[in-house]
Design a protein around this motif. Structure first.
Motif, short mmCIF file in Angstrom:
data_model
loop_
_atom_site.label_atom_id
_atom_site.label_comp_id
_atom_site.label_asym_id
_atom_site.label_seq_id
_atom_site.Cartn_x
_atom_site.Cartn_y
_atom_site.Cartn_z
N TYR A 155 59.77 -13.70 66.03
CA TYR A 155 59.50 -14.86 65.18
C TYR A 155 58.08 -15.38 65.41
N ILE A 156 57.66 -15.35 66.66
CA ILE A 156 56.30 -15.82 67.00
C ILE A 156 55.26 -14.95 66.30
N VAL A 157 55.45 -13.64 66.33
CA VAL A 157 54.51 -12.73 65.69
C VAL A 157 54.50 -12.96 64.18
N ARG A 158 55.67 -13.23 63.60
CA ARG A 158 55.73 -13.52 62.16
C ARG A 158 54.96 -14.79 61.82
N GLU A 210 52.74 -4.65 67.72
CA GLU A 210 52.46 -5.36 66.47
C GLU A 210 51.14 -6.12 66.55
N LEU A 211 50.88 -6.76 67.67
CA LEU A 211 49.60 -7.46 67.82
C LEU A 211 48.43 -6.49 67.76
N ALA A 237 46.06 -12.38 66.52
CA ALA A 237 46.43 -11.19 67.28
C ALA A 237 45.56 -11.09 68.53
N ALA A 238 44.27 -11.38 68.40
CA ALA A 238 43.37 -11.33 69.56
C ALA A 238 43.78 -12.36 70.61
N PHE A 239 44.06 -13.58 70.18
CA PHE A 239 44.51 -14.60 71.13
C PHE A 239 45.83 -14.20 71.78
#
Length: 135
Positions: free
Chosen positions: A20-23, A83-84, A107-109
């Protein structure tokens, strides 16, 4: 909910929250949010009531929350690594919209929050000439 409450909640939920965080890093305003924002931009300055949150602000809150959650989980969020990495090194066509730029930066963070395990992906992004991170 205070920021410390949010951090505690993420710590309690743990790695189940990672998908969920990645979404949230990839979230775009809904068509309704975008329409409200477009309408709000047409109003004269000061016409928007105090406390009104146009869609970009809501989306930024989600984005900031995702970054904070990844920092909170740290190495425990390693399942987000593929995914990141994909988000970071994907080729991005011009012109780059604000949402795509935020996604790549998020994604970098996120990779940085993973510590040493995120470093190879960050290096790949820094040396990938087609990725947005080089622009």
């Amino acid at each position: 909910m205070s920021p410390s409450d949010a951090v505690a909640a993420v710590g309690h939920i743990g790695t189940k929250a990672v998908p969920y965080i990645v979404r949230w890093l990839q979230m775009k305003p809904s068509p309704c949010e975008a329409a409200i924002t477009a309408l709000a931009r047409q109003l004269p300055e000061g016409a928007i009531p105090q406390g009104f949150l146009p869609a970009p602000q809501i989306t930024l809150w989600r984005y900031d929350g995702a970054i904070t959650a990844l920092r909170t989980l740290g190495k425990e969020a390693e399942q987000a690594l593929p995914e990141l990495t994909r988000l970071l090194i994907q080729p991005v066509l011009l012109p780059i919209d604000e949402t795509k730029a935020r996604e790549v930066n998020g994604a970098a963070f996120g990779l940085a929050a993973l510590g040493h395990s995120g470093l190879p992906a960050l290096m790949a992004g820094a040396t990938n000439h087609q990725a947005y991170t080089r622009r």
